[in-house]
Design a protein around this motif. Structure first.
Motif, PDB file in Angstrom:
ATOM      1  N   GLN A  55      46.213  70.842   3.378  1.00  0.00           N
ATOM      2  CA  GLN A  55      46.671  71.543   3.348  1.00  0.00           C
ATOM      3  C   GLN A  55      45.769  71.960   2.281  1.00  0.00           C
ATOM      4  O   GLN A  55      45.441  73.231   0.949  1.00  0.00           O
ATOM      5  CB  GLN A  55      47.686  71.484   2.695  1.00  0.00           C
ATOM      6  CG  GLN A  55      48.777  71.697   2.024  1.00  0.00           C
ATOM      7  CD  GLN A  55      48.441  73.861   2.715  1.00  0.00           C
ATOM      8  OE1 GLN A  55      48.523  73.442   3.825  1.00  0.00           O
ATOM      9  NE2 GLN A  55      48.417  74.260   1.768  1.00  0.00           N
ATOM     10  N   ASP A  58      42.828  74.187   1.849  1.00  0.00           N
ATOM     11  CA  ASP A  58      43.303  75.052   1.989  1.00  0.00           C
ATOM     12  C   ASP A  58      43.694  76.068   0.821  1.00  0.00           C
ATOM     13  O   ASP A  58      42.852  77.403   0.495  1.00  0.00           O
ATOM     14  CB  ASP A  58      44.094  75.269   3.296  1.00  0.00           C
ATOM     15  CG  ASP A  58      44.165  74.958   4.756  1.00  0.00           C
ATOM     16  OD1 ASP A  58      42.859  75.084   5.446  1.00  0.00           O
ATOM     17  OD2 ASP A  58      44.349  74.742   5.511  1.00  0.00           O
ATOM     18  N   SER A  61      40.809  77.116  -1.123  1.00  0.00           N
ATOM     19  CA  SER A  61      39.970  78.125  -0.715  1.00  0.00           C
ATOM     20  C   SER A  61      40.815  79.510  -0.763  1.00  0.00           C
ATOM     21  O   SER A  61      39.307  80.484  -0.764  1.00  0.00           O
ATOM     22  CB  SER A  61      39.815  77.677   0.515  1.00  0.00           C
ATOM     23  OG  SER A  61      39.012  79.226   1.905  1.00  0.00           O
ATOM     24  N   GLU A  62      41.820  79.665  -0.449  1.00  0.00           N
ATOM     25  CA  GLU A  62      42.491  80.645  -1.361  1.00  0.00           C
ATOM     26  C   GLU A  62      42.760  81.251  -2.288  1.00  0.00           C
ATOM     27  O   GLU A  62      42.458  82.211  -2.323  1.00  0.00           O
ATOM     28  CB  GLU A  62      43.843  80.729  -0.425  1.00  0.00           C
ATOM     29  CG  GLU A  62      45.039  81.953  -0.679  1.00  0.00           C
ATOM     30  CD  GLU A  62      43.847  82.794   0.459  1.00  0.00           C
ATOM     31  OE1 GLU A  62      44.071  84.171   0.011  1.00  0.00           O
ATOM     32  OE2 GLU A  62      43.575  82.192   1.613  1.00  0.00           O
ATOM     33  N   GLU A  84      49.678  79.470   0.673  1.00  0.00           N
ATOM     34  CA  GLU A  84      49.251  77.626   0.547  1.00  0.00           C
ATOM     35  C   GLU A  84      50.227  77.336  -0.234  1.00  0.00           C
ATOM     36  O   GLU A  84      49.589  76.013  -0.414  1.00  0.00           O
ATOM     37  CB  GLU A  84      48.097  77.752   0.353  1.00  0.00           C
ATOM     38  CG  GLU A  84      47.268  78.815   1.102  1.00  0.00           C
ATOM     39  CD  GLU A  84      47.014  78.302   2.617  1.00  0.00           C
ATOM     40  OE1 GLU A  84      46.758  77.603   2.204  1.00  0.00           O
ATOM     41  OE2 GLU A  84      46.388  79.139   3.294  1.00  0.00           O
TER      42      GLU A  84
END
Length: 213
Positions: A55, A58, A61-62, A84
Motif C-alpha cells: 500500500q 502504491d 507511486s501516486e 491512497e
C-alpha cells in the motif's frame, strides 16, 4: 461439522463478551490452545505488514505521479492521492491492531506457562519447560521489538502524506506542484525505511513461527 458448530458458538460468545480471556478459554475447550492462537496471530500480523508495504509503495507511486503533473485534471490527481492516503491510514491501523493482538495472546500464554511450572512434580521436566519458556520469551521479545519498530516507521510517512494531501487540497493549481516536488525525496526515503523495517519484522515472524511449530 461438530467442530464448526463449536467454533461458531465461540465466535458468538466473544461477540457478546468482547473479553480475550473468555475467547482463550472457549478456544481451549475445542482444542485450540494459546500457543496455536499466537502462531496464527503472528502470521496475521506478518500479512498485515506485507499488505502495508504494498500500500505504501502504491501511495509513493501516486505521489510521484502528482509531482510529475504536466497539465490535465489536477483535481483528479488529488483525489487519487487522497484515496491512497486513506488506504495507507487503514493499512497502518490494521498493522497496529494485529500487533496488539499478538501481544495480548503472548502475555496470556507466558503467564499460563509460568503458573503451570508450579504443577510439575518431576523436577527435570519442570526445569526443561522453564528453560524453553525463557528461550521462547527471548525470541518473542526480539519479534515484538521488531514489529513495534516497523509500526513506528509508519508515522513519518503518514504525516508527510497527510501534509501534502492537505496542501494540494487547498492549492489545486500548477504552482502547488513545485512545493510538493521538494517533499518527494524525504517521502521516498521514509517509505524505503518503512519497507526495510517491515522486512526485518517479517523475517522475525517467520523465525518465531518456525520455532513454535
Amino acid at each position: 461439522m461438530r467442530i464448526l458448530i463449536l467454533l461458531l458458538a465461540v465466535t458468538a460468545m466473544i461477540s457478546i463478551s468482547g473479553c480475550e480471556s473468555t475467547y482463550y478459554n472457549a478456544m481451549e475447550k475445542v482444542g485450540v490452545h494459546k500457543r496455536d492462537i499466537l502462531v496464527d496471530r503472528v502470521g496475521e500480523a506478518k500479512e498485515a505488514q506485507e499488505d502495508a508495504q504494498e500500500q505504501f509503495k502504491d501511495a509513493l507511486s501516486e505521489f510521484r505521479s502528482v509531482v510529475s503533473f504536466d497539465g490535465g485534471d489536477l483535481e483528479a490527481h488529488y483525489k487519487r492521492l487522497n484515496g491512497e492516503f486513506e488506504d495507507s491510514e487503514a493499512a497502518a491501523q490494521e498493522v497496529s491492531d494485529q500487533i496488539n493482538k499478538v501481544e495480548s495472546v503472548a502475555d496470556a500464554l507466558f503467564d499460563e506457562w509460568q503458573d503451570e511450572l508450579q504443577l510439575y512434580t518431576n523436577a527435570r521436566l519442570r526445569s526443561d519447560s522453564a528453560n524453553k519458556l525463557q528461550a521462547t520469551k527471548r525470541q518473542y521479545a526480539a519479534l515484538i521489538k521488531s514489529m513495534r519498530r516497523a509500526e513506528k516507521s509508519i508515522d513519518p510517512v503518514l504525516n508527510a502524506l497527510r501534509d501534502n494531501v492537505l496542501y494540494l487540497k487547498h492549492n489545486l493549481n500548477a504552482s502547488a506542484i513545485g512545493a510538493l516536488k521538494g517533499e518527494l525525496a524525504g517521502i521516498d526515503r521514509d517509505v524505503q525505511q518503512l519497507i526495510g523495517a517491515m522486512e526485518s519484522a517479517i523475517k522475525e515472524s517467520d523465525a518465531f513461527i518456525k520455532q513454535l511449530k
